[in-house]
Motif scaffolding. Structure first.
Motif, PDB file in Angstrom:
ATOM      1  N   ARG A 229       0.831  -1.210   0.000  1.00 34.60           N
ATOM      2  CA  ARG A 229       0.000   0.000   0.000  1.00 34.60           C
ATOM      3  C   ARG A 229       0.867   1.262   0.000  1.00 34.60           C
ATOM      4  NH1 ARG A 229      -3.041  -1.294   4.106  1.00 34.60           N
ATOM      5  NH2 ARG A 229      -4.702  -2.189   2.816  1.00 34.60           N
ATOM      6  N   ALA A 230       1.948   1.235   0.776  1.00 33.10           N
ATOM      7  CA  ALA A 230       2.816   2.411   0.877  1.00 33.10           C
ATOM      8  C   ALA A 230       3.578   2.692  -0.410  1.00 33.10           C
ATOM      9  CB  ALA A 230       3.803   2.222   2.026  1.00 33.10           C
ATOM     10  N   ASN A 231       3.658   1.672  -1.280  1.00 28.22           N
ATOM     11  CA  ASN A 231       4.443   1.838  -2.500  1.00 28.22           C
ATOM     12  C   ASN A 231       3.607   1.708  -3.774  1.00 28.22           C
ATOM     13  OD1 ASN A 231       7.525   1.985  -1.747  1.00 28.22           O
ATOM     14  ND2 ASN A 231       6.569   0.561  -0.303  1.00 28.22           N
ATOM     15  N   GLY A 232       2.296   1.905  -3.642  1.00 30.40           N
ATOM     16  CA  GLY A 232       1.439   2.016  -4.802  1.00 30.40           C
ATOM     17  C   GLY A 232       1.058   0.713  -5.477  1.00 30.40           C
ATOM     18  N   VAL A 233       1.208  -0.422  -4.764  1.00 32.12           N
ATOM     19  CA  VAL A 233       0.820  -1.717  -5.326  1.00 32.12           C
ATOM     20  C   VAL A 233      -0.585  -2.067  -4.828  1.00 32.12           C
ATOM     21  CG1 VAL A 233       1.367  -4.181  -5.442  1.00 32.12           C
ATOM     22  CG2 VAL A 233       3.208  -2.494  -5.430  1.00 32.12           C
ATOM     23  N   SER A 234      -1.439  -2.515  -5.724  1.00 33.69           N
ATOM     24  CA  SER A 234      -2.798  -2.903  -5.330  1.00 33.69           C
ATOM     25  C   SER A 234      -2.756  -3.986  -4.257  1.00 33.69           C
ATOM     26  CB  SER A 234      -3.566  -3.424  -6.540  1.00 33.69           C
ATOM     27  OG  SER A 234      -4.788  -4.020  -6.124  1.00 33.69           O
ATOM     28  N   THR A 235      -3.609  -3.862  -3.259  1.00 29.16           N
ATOM     29  CA  THR A 235      -3.682  -4.852  -2.186  1.00 29.16           C
ATOM     30  C   THR A 235      -4.938  -5.720  -2.298  1.00 29.16           C
ATOM     31  OG1 THR A 235      -4.805  -3.321  -0.665  1.00 29.16           O
ATOM     32  CG2 THR A 235      -2.389  -3.346  -0.623  1.00 29.16           C
ATOM     33  N   THR A 236      -5.580  -5.725  -3.462  1.00 28.87           N
ATOM     34  CA  THR A 236      -6.829  -6.488  -3.618  1.00 28.87           C
ATOM     35  C   THR A 236      -6.643  -7.950  -3.231  1.00 28.87           C
ATOM     36  OG1 THR A 236      -7.576  -5.012  -5.392  1.00 28.87           O
ATOM     37  CG2 THR A 236      -8.623  -7.176  -5.239  1.00 28.87           C
ATOM     38  N   LEU A 237      -5.622  -8.600  -3.768  1.00 21.49           N
ATOM     39  CA  LEU A 237      -5.378 -10.007  -3.452  1.00 21.49           C
ATOM     40  C   LEU A 237      -4.909 -10.174  -2.019  1.00 21.49           C
ATOM     41  CD1 LEU A 237      -5.180 -12.975  -4.181  1.00 21.49           C
ATOM     42  CD2 LEU A 237      -2.959 -12.523  -5.258  1.00 21.49           C
TER      43      LEU A 237
END
Length: 282
Positions: free
Chosen positions: A246-254
């Motif tokens: 989250r802090a580095n702009g990656v989706s956390t959906t999974l």
């Protein structure tokens, strides 16, 4: 080498056994002494406190549960070790936790490197972990005998402490995903009226095959979950991975979905069982 292992849970105890088997002089300490004492039978010296444990160490391995535990022990013991001791941060503490440990090490002037452990209890006992290392090359070269004793191979992630943590988070995201996916596929097969073992037969030898799916799948089908990697430990790691993503702009959906699935299994009483118990959530 004179090696101290601080923290003798499932991984730390296995690491200590592998070091002893390879002829290292090993001292161990654990907050609950009873968990460290069985290692005396294998030749380890059991210390009463972290300070005395590191008093003569050439290498100190920090194999603890989380960042708070690492910081606490480092604060207690850093001043008691020889000035040339190499401290090896081997606990999964996340990005922020790693930064904090680096700051504490700098505060006390200790030499710090990372050697994350990729594997579970049995590989730790057998000296077959994959070590994910980071730190100055010369320092890592100096502790190669220790890393070789506990790992089948070492992957060097970089010269900055924190880079091995990043690699460990990426690797554990994969472990969490593939374990949960195996449980889901077995549950779907069973629900649709076929023998779930056929799923494992179907992927065997194919491009999508995974030895991990077979290992964890066997446990899932038997309903027996002796802990190699405790489910609540992986839940902790999923939280660290989610924060970093989250802090580095990656989706956390999974990751969010994985967090819920493992939480459901833990709430059902499987927190101390192996991560294969995630299958119960399906």
């Amino acid at each position: 080498m004179r090696v101290t292992v601080l923290g003798t849970g499932a991984m730390g105890a296995g690491v200590a056994q592998s070091l002893l088997r390879e002829g290292h002089d090993v001292t161990v300490w654990n907050r609950s002494r009873a968990r460290a004492e069985p290692l005396a039978e294998h030749g380890a010296t059991v210390a009463d406190d972290p300070g005395s444990a590191v008093a003569e160490a050439e290498v100190v391995l920090l194999t603890l549960f989380d960042a708070d535990a690492v910081v606490d022990v480092l604060e207690q013991a850093a001043g008691d070790a020889p000035t040339d001791t190499v401290w090896v941060q081997a606990s999964t503490v996340g990005v922020e936790g790693s930064d904090t440990v680096v700051q504490i090490a700098a505060k006390y002037g200790v030499t710090l490197v990372e050697a994350m452990m990729l594997g579970t209890k049995t590989p730790a006992e057998q000296g077959k972990l994959t070590m994910l290392a980071a730190g100055p090359s010369a320092t890592l070269d100096a502790i190669d005998p220790v890393l070789d004793a506990i790992g089948a191979k070492t992957v060097r992630a970089g010269e900055r402490v924190g880079e091995a943590t990043a690699l460990k988070l990426a690797a554990n995201a994969w472990i969490a995903s593939i374990t949960a996916a195996t449980g889901q596929s077995l549950a779907i097969a069973r629900a649709l009226g076929i023998d779930p073992s056929l799923f494992l037969q179907a992927i065997e030898g194919s491009a999508s095959d995974s030895a991990y799916a077979h290992t964890k799948g066997a446990s899932m089908m038997s309903g027996e979950f002796p802990a190699q990697f405790a489910l609540d430990g992986l839940r902790k790691d999923i939280g660290l991975i989610t924060d970093a993503a989250r802090a580095n702009g990656v989706s956390t959906t999974l990751l969010d979905a994985l967090g819920r699935v493992y939480a459901d299994a833990s709430a059902a009483g499987h927190g101390k069982d192996d991560i294969a118990a995630v299958s119960t959530a399906f």
